[in-house]
Design an enzyme around this catalytic site. Structure first.
Site, PDB file in Angstrom:
ATOM      1  N   LYS A   1     -83.847  97.131 -72.983  1.00  0.00           N
ATOM      2  CA  LYS A   1     -83.602  98.242 -72.054  1.00  0.00           C
ATOM      3  C   LYS A   1     -84.424  99.432 -72.515  1.00  0.00           C
ATOM      4  O   LYS A   1     -84.795  99.522 -73.689  1.00  0.00           O
ATOM      5  CB  LYS A   1     -82.121  98.622 -72.058  1.00  0.00           C
ATOM      6  CG  LYS A   1     -81.686  99.330 -70.793  1.00  0.00           C
ATOM      7  CD  LYS A   1     -81.381  98.354 -69.673  1.00  0.00           C
ATOM      8  CE  LYS A   1     -80.978  99.065 -68.401  1.00  0.00           C
ATOM      9  NZ  LYS A   1     -80.455  98.128 -67.399  1.00  0.00           N
TER      10      LYS A   1
HETATM   11  P1  NAD Z   1     -79.843 104.562 -58.561  1.00  0.00           P
HETATM   12  O1  NAD Z   1     -80.537 105.627 -59.318  1.00  0.00           O
HETATM   13  O2  NAD Z   1     -80.508 103.935 -57.416  1.00  0.00           O
HETATM   14  O3  NAD Z   1     -78.412 105.098 -58.066  1.00  0.00           O
HETATM   15  C1  NAD Z   1     -77.464 105.677 -58.904  1.00  0.00           C
HETATM   16  C2  NAD Z   1     -76.397 106.308 -58.021  1.00  0.00           C
HETATM   17  O4  NAD Z   1     -75.313 106.768 -58.846  1.00  0.00           O
HETATM   18  C3  NAD Z   1     -76.878 107.526 -57.239  1.00  0.00           C
HETATM   19  O5  NAD Z   1     -76.313 107.496 -55.950  1.00  0.00           O
HETATM   20  C4  NAD Z   1     -76.315 108.695 -58.037  1.00  0.00           C
HETATM   21  O6  NAD Z   1     -76.124 109.851 -57.239  1.00  0.00           O
HETATM   22  C5  NAD Z   1     -75.011 108.100 -58.477  1.00  0.00           C
HETATM   23  N1  NAD Z   1     -74.419 108.786 -59.625  1.00  0.00           N
HETATM   24  C6  NAD Z   1     -75.038 109.268 -60.720  1.00  0.00           C
HETATM   25  N2  NAD Z   1     -74.132 109.863 -61.518  1.00  0.00           N
HETATM   26  C7  NAD Z   1     -72.940 109.725 -60.921  1.00  0.00           C
HETATM   27  C8  NAD Z   1     -71.632 110.121 -61.252  1.00  0.00           C
HETATM   28  N3  NAD Z   1     -71.359 110.808 -62.374  1.00  0.00           N
HETATM   29  N4  NAD Z   1     -70.643 109.815 -60.388  1.00  0.00           N
HETATM   30  C9  NAD Z   1     -70.911 109.142 -59.245  1.00  0.00           C
HETATM   31  N5  NAD Z   1     -72.119 108.748 -58.870  1.00  0.00           N
HETATM   32  C10 NAD Z   1     -73.117 109.038 -59.697  1.00  0.00           C
HETATM   33  O7  NAD Z   1     -79.430 103.467 -59.671  1.00  0.00           O
HETATM   34  P2  NAD Z   1     -79.056 101.936 -59.462  1.00  0.00           P
HETATM   35  O8  NAD Z   1     -80.257 101.145 -59.756  1.00  0.00           O
HETATM   36  O9  NAD Z   1     -78.292 101.760 -58.197  1.00  0.00           O
HETATM   37  O10 NAD Z   1     -78.067 101.726 -60.695  1.00  0.00           O
HETATM   38  C11 NAD Z   1     -76.665 101.973 -60.605  1.00  0.00           C
HETATM   39  C12 NAD Z   1     -75.950 101.136 -61.650  1.00  0.00           C
HETATM   40  O11 NAD Z   1     -76.268  99.768 -61.414  1.00  0.00           O
HETATM   41  C13 NAD Z   1     -76.381 101.424 -63.087  1.00  0.00           C
HETATM   42  O12 NAD Z   1     -75.258 101.236 -63.936  1.00  0.00           O
HETATM   43  C14 NAD Z   1     -77.411 100.360 -63.343  1.00  0.00           C
HETATM   44  O13 NAD Z   1     -77.576 100.084 -64.725  1.00  0.00           O
HETATM   45  C15 NAD Z   1     -76.786  99.203 -62.599  1.00  0.00           C
HETATM   46  N6  NAD Z   1     -77.714  98.123 -62.288  1.00  0.00           N
HETATM   47  C16 NAD Z   1     -78.815  98.324 -61.484  1.00  0.00           C
HETATM   48  C17 NAD Z   1     -79.668  97.269 -61.235  1.00  0.00           C
HETATM   49  C18 NAD Z   1     -80.861  97.406 -60.341  1.00  0.00           C
HETATM   50  O14 NAD Z   1     -81.505  96.382 -60.085  1.00  0.00           O
HETATM   51  N7  NAD Z   1     -81.176  98.568 -59.819  1.00  0.00           N
HETATM   52  C19 NAD Z   1     -79.409  96.017 -61.792  1.00  0.00           C
HETATM   53  C20 NAD Z   1     -78.287  95.841 -62.568  1.00  0.00           C
HETATM   54  C21 NAD Z   1     -77.443  96.902 -62.801  1.00  0.00           C
END
Ligand code: NAD
Length: 421
Positions: free
Chosen positions: A111
């Site tokens: 990561k």
């Molecule tokens: P992203 O940046 O697209 O979205 C993140 C979202 O979370 C945004 O809407 C943001 O406003 C919101 N956010 C941030 N802080 C917050 C808070 N304190 N309270 C509520 N909402 C909040 O990111 P993403 O890629 O959707 O990732 C989100 C989660 O999913 C993370 O934990 C990430 O590790 C996990 N994840 C993502 C992927 C991927 O392929 N993108 C894969 C596996 C896991």
């Protein structure tokens, strides 16, 4: 204290190690193996300069961690966020190791992260930061060694800059060095939706197991980015009603249901989901406790803790985010008969289609979206059912079951390879 303050006060690395210890204990893992798997293999910290639009030079700090390389090259996203810490990146890297093992794809875990609020950068500054950060971590990355991907606040454009930077240094195009790229640059069909799609495949299996009828189910989703907003659309396609969503500014609620497409357009225009007509503004704390059947945390770590676990009303919790639940909250939820689909299983769709993308890149091939989605479904359903079978056999929660499956696979690979020299 708000959930944000509580979340910041809990160290995700300690959480990750506690989760591992629990599994290692149950598996009666060899003490030497336990010591090896409990620590990351490599941790790189970089401080690097970026020329800003006003002519000044700012120095940013970033990390790349490889937790384990036993089953293949390191795999894991890169996060841009003002609160990134080395311990957070270490935890996320360890979770990647278990995630790849749960779904049986041939990767270890890695990561990365940069301490930055990208909303405060211009597009030019963001590109300069991305290119220089990737240059700094090039000592570790490569298509056979460590393959980054998108995470919080990084997207296909950032992956395109990473790929171009690496390719410029190599002197030829190397699409397999990152995944989550735009389709025109060797990205895979279905990658953008893959994390959410994998989550929804798991929810469908869990709902069947629990006797929840999705067309009657109400869903609350924390986080409205890649994982959260697409999960909202896909679960809606299954007939469920999304009653609450939130982003970093707060949430909105309407017990009769939300129009997700219109909320996406609203967020694009206003920068927040809040204020959407016909809904009530709620806080992120309230969102987690909303009256619903399915809760999808899709934002950041440490949202469900011992402070609020007993107030969660959903029967089914599907962790699209990494690390949203602390170990003590896990115990409380299990006591309250809540069914948890743990992150290392629930959001593994993203890394699975990243693996498909890498395979296509290495073979100079391109699969159709239906091929990608069919293969994804097969892998997710198999991993879910394998985890459920362990949970039922051992009378344990799904997280512990997923850990038993994953840690055993990584331990077996590590033991077979033996100790060098
Ligand atoms: P992203 O940046 O697209 O979205 C993140 C979202 O979370 C945004 O809407 C943001 O406003 C919101 N956010 C941030 N802080 C917050 C808070 N304190 N309270 C509520 N909402 C909040 O990111 P993403 O890629 O959707 O990732 C989100 C989660 O999913 C993370 O934990 C990430 O590790 C996990 N994840 C993502 C992927 C991927 O392929 N993108 C894969 C596996 C896991």
């Amino acid at each position: 204290m708000t959930t944000e303050h509580i979340a910041a006060s809990i160290n995700p690395w300690q959480v990750a190690q506690q989760q591992f210890d629990l599994a290692a204990e149950r598996l009666n893992l060899d003490p030497g193996l336990r010591r090896v798997l409990r620590e990351p293999r490599r941790e790189l910290t970089v401080h690097f300069p970026v020329k800003m639009d006003d002519g000044s030079v700012q120095v940013f700090t970033g990390y790349r961690v490889q937790h384990n390389l036993g089953r293949g090259p390191a795999k894991g996203g890169i996060r841009y966020h003002q609160d990134v810490t080395l311990d957070e990146v270490k935890a996320l890297a360890m979770w990647m190791t278990w995630k790849c093992a749960v779904v049986g794809i041939p990767y270890g875990g890695g990561k990365g992260g940069v301490i930055v609020d990208p909303k405060k950068l211009s597009q030019k500054e963001l590109e300069a930061l991305s290119r220089r950060f990737f240059t700094e971590i090039e000592v570790l990355v490569g298509p056979e060694r460590d393959i980054p991907a998108p995470d919080v606040n990084t997207n296909a454009q950032v992956m395109a800059w990473f790929m171009d930077t690496y390719s410029m240094h190599a002197g030829h195009t190397v699409p397999g060095v990152v995944t989550g790229k735009p389709i025109s640059l060797g990205g895979s069909e279905g990658r953008n939706e893959a994390t959410a799609r994998g989550t929804v495949f798991c929810i469908i299996e869990a709902a069947r197991h629990l006797g929840i009828e999705l067309p009657k189910a109400r869903v609350a989703i924390q986080g409205f980015g890649n994982a959260g907003s697409i999960a909202a659309q896909l679960i809606g396609n299954e007939g469920a009603t999304v009653v609450a969503v939130s982003d970093s500014t707060g949430g909105i609620h309407n017990p009769d249901g939300l129009d997700i497409k219109r909320i996406l357009a609203w967020k694009k225009e206003h920068g927040t989901v809040q204020g959407f007509p016909g809904t009530t503004d709620i806080t992120n704390e309230q969102l987690l406790e909303v009256d619903c059947d399915i809760l999808i945390p899709a934002a950041l770590e440490n949202q469900i803790t011992n402070r609020n676990a007993d107030r969660i009303k959903a029967k089914l919790i599907a962790e699209a985010a990494n690390g949203p639940t602390t170990p003590d909250a896990d115990r409380e939820l299990f006591r309250n008969s809540k069914f948890m689909i743990p992150d290392i299983l629930c959001n593994a769709g993203g890394v699975t289609v990243s693996y498909f993308e890498w395979v296509q890149d290495l073979n100079r091939d391109h699969w159709s979206e239906s091929v990608v989605n069919d293969k994804l479904k097969e892998i997710m359903v198999k991993a879910f059912q394998e985890t459920l079978a362990i949970a039922r056999r051992e009378q344990i929660d799904m997280r512990t079951a997923a850990y038993l499956l994953a840690v055993q696979r990584v331990a077996d690979a590590t033991a077979l390879r033996g100790l060098y020299p």
